[in-house]
Design a protein around this motif. Structure first.
Motif, mmCIF file in Angstrom:
data_model
loop_
_atom_site.group_PDB
_atom_site.id
_atom_site.type_symbol
_atom_site.label_atom_id
_atom_site.label_comp_id
_atom_site.label_asym_id
_atom_site.label_seq_id
_atom_site.Cartn_x
_atom_site.Cartn_y
_atom_site.Cartn_z
ATOM 1 N N LEU A 105 38.421 50.643 54.483
ATOM 2 C CA LEU A 105 37.495 51.361 53.587
ATOM 3 C C LEU A 105 38.139 51.574 52.174
ATOM 4 C CD1 LEU A 105 35.808 53.760 55.989
ATOM 5 C CD2 LEU A 105 34.906 51.609 55.112
ATOM 6 N N ALA A 106 39.440 51.823 51.807
ATOM 7 C CA ALA A 106 40.031 52.408 50.555
ATOM 8 C C ALA A 106 39.634 51.055 49.741
ATOM 9 C CB ALA A 106 41.638 52.460 50.635
ATOM 10 N N PRO A 107 40.184 50.041 50.004
ATOM 11 C CA PRO A 107 39.755 48.817 49.194
ATOM 12 C C PRO A 107 38.368 48.461 48.874
ATOM 13 C CG PRO A 107 41.329 48.121 50.604
ATOM 14 C CD PRO A 107 41.078 49.252 51.113
ATOM 15 N N ALA A 108 37.489 48.703 49.634
ATOM 16 C CA ALA A 108 35.830 48.710 49.612
ATOM 17 C C ALA A 108 35.500 49.752 48.705
ATOM 18 C CB ALA A 108 35.326 48.942 51.035
ATOM 19 N N PHE A 109 36.025 51.141 48.621
ATOM 20 C CA PHE A 109 35.611 51.896 47.519
ATOM 21 C C PHE A 109 36.048 51.558 46.194
ATOM 22 C CE2 PHE A 109 35.356 54.861 51.179
ATOM 23 C CZ PHE A 109 34.135 55.144 51.286
ATOM 24 N N LEU A 110 37.314 50.834 46.219
ATOM 25 C CA LEU A 110 37.890 50.338 44.942
ATOM 26 C C LEU A 110 37.037 49.397 44.403
ATOM 27 C CD1 LEU A 110 40.162 50.926 42.976
ATOM 28 C CD2 LEU A 110 41.670 49.323 44.227
ATOM 29 N N ALA A 124 33.201 47.442 40.441
ATOM 30 C CA ALA A 124 31.465 46.952 40.302
ATOM 31 C C ALA A 124 31.075 47.829 38.996
ATOM 32 C CB ALA A 124 31.008 46.999 41.327
ATOM 33 N N THR A 125 31.270 49.044 39.154
ATOM 34 C CA THR A 125 30.647 50.077 38.304
ATOM 35 C C THR A 125 31.399 49.857 36.758
ATOM 36 O OG1 THR A 125 30.182 51.565 40.145
ATOM 37 C CG2 THR A 125 30.417 52.726 37.648
ATOM 38 N N LEU A 126 32.771 49.669 37.001
ATOM 39 C CA LEU A 126 33.287 49.476 35.598
ATOM 40 C C LEU A 126 32.858 47.894 34.858
ATOM 41 C CD1 LEU A 126 37.092 50.168 35.918
ATOM 42 C CD2 LEU A 126 35.600 51.085 34.483
ATOM 43 N N ALA A 179 38.974 43.081 29.464
ATOM 44 C CA ALA A 179 38.956 43.847 30.476
ATOM 45 C C ALA A 179 38.172 43.327 31.800
ATOM 46 C CB ALA A 179 37.981 45.207 29.976
ATOM 47 N N VAL A 180 37.009 42.626 31.498
ATOM 48 C CA VAL A 180 36.300 41.865 32.420
ATOM 49 C C VAL A 180 37.095 40.925 33.277
ATOM 50 C CG1 VAL A 180 34.274 40.405 32.692
ATOM 51 C CG2 VAL A 180 33.992 42.478 31.168
ATOM 52 N N ALA A 181 37.848 40.182 32.660
ATOM 53 C CA ALA A 181 38.587 39.165 33.552
ATOM 54 C C ALA A 181 39.667 40.006 34.151
ATOM 55 C CB ALA A 181 39.418 38.495 32.493
ATOM 56 N N LEU A 226 39.643 39.670 38.377
ATOM 57 C CA LEU A 226 40.685 39.252 39.199
ATOM 58 C C LEU A 226 41.311 40.606 39.803
ATOM 59 C CD1 LEU A 226 43.087 37.261 39.470
ATOM 60 C CD2 LEU A 226 44.160 38.192 37.615
ATOM 61 N N GLY A 227 41.191 41.691 39.579
ATOM 62 C CA GLY A 227 41.563 42.575 40.377
ATOM 63 C C GLY A 227 40.705 42.813 41.647
ATOM 64 N N GLY A 228 39.265 42.694 41.289
ATOM 65 C CA GLY A 228 38.468 42.347 42.463
ATOM 66 C C GLY A 228 38.826 41.420 43.468
ATOM 67 N N CYS A 229 39.047 40.321 43.105
ATOM 68 C CA CYS A 229 39.330 39.044 43.967
ATOM 69 C C CYS A 229 40.783 39.545 44.692
ATOM 70 C CB CYS A 229 39.419 38.072 43.034
ATOM 71 S SG CYS A 229 38.098 37.224 42.092
#
Length: 165
Positions: free
Chosen positions: A22-27, A32-34, A89-91, A95-98
């Motif tokens: 769940l912690a990564p899901a919240f991250l 997504a908001t960022l 920032a987007v890249a 990448l962080g999301g991936c």
């Protein structure tokens, strides 16, 4: 380190894995908001570039002064740097999301393989956090650049240099 073992008779083990995931899901939700904020700002920059380009075309037809042309060139260059920082920032956020997704996937695969993937999980999650911090730093830089642009514009207007729109 994480030592998960999964068996069909251990609902507590399954619940623990879901809780940890769940912690990564919240991250990911925060990312997504960022990314939404980043894309909104990029859209505003694109609108400004379009307006400046139209102004440059009008100025060419009216044969504007060299000072006006230099001012437009400076503003366009500044917007280009801002858009580049947003691209970074987007890249990084993407990448962080991936990497977070890989971390969650590794968590579940590791649970099926007696925790053998703990080091991969740690590396993916750690790299994701580094990317997120770097994305926020790039975004902060872009915001500071935008603020400087606003201050420069205010200074120009206070000095009596009219702004053509």
């Amino acid at each position: 380190m994480f030592g998960f073992s999964l068996s069909s008779t251990e609902p507590d083990s399954i619940a623990h894995i879901i809780q940890v995931a769940l912690a990564p899901a919240f991250l990911l939700s925060a990312l997504a908001t960022l990314l939404n904020v980043f894309s909104t700002r990029l859209g505003r920059i694109a609108d400004k570039v379009d307006a400046l380009s139209a102004e440059a075309a009008r100025m060419e037809q009216a044969q504007g002064t060299d000072a006006e042309a230099r001012r437009l060139t400076r503003r366009l260059t500044f917007l280009r740097r801002r858009s580049f920082m947003l691209d970074v920032a987007v890249a990084l956020a993407s990448l962080g999301g991936c990497l977070i997704g890989l971390a969650v996937l590794t968590l579940f695969v590791g649970a099926l393989r007696d925790g053998a993937a703990a080091s991969v999980l740690f590396a993916c999650f750690g790299a994701a956090l580094v990317c997120i911090v770097a994305a926020i730093a790039a975004f902060m830089t872009e915001i500071l650049m935008a603020g400087r642009g606003v201050r420069d514009e205010v200074d120009r207007q206070q000095d009596g240099v009219p702004e053509r729109r």
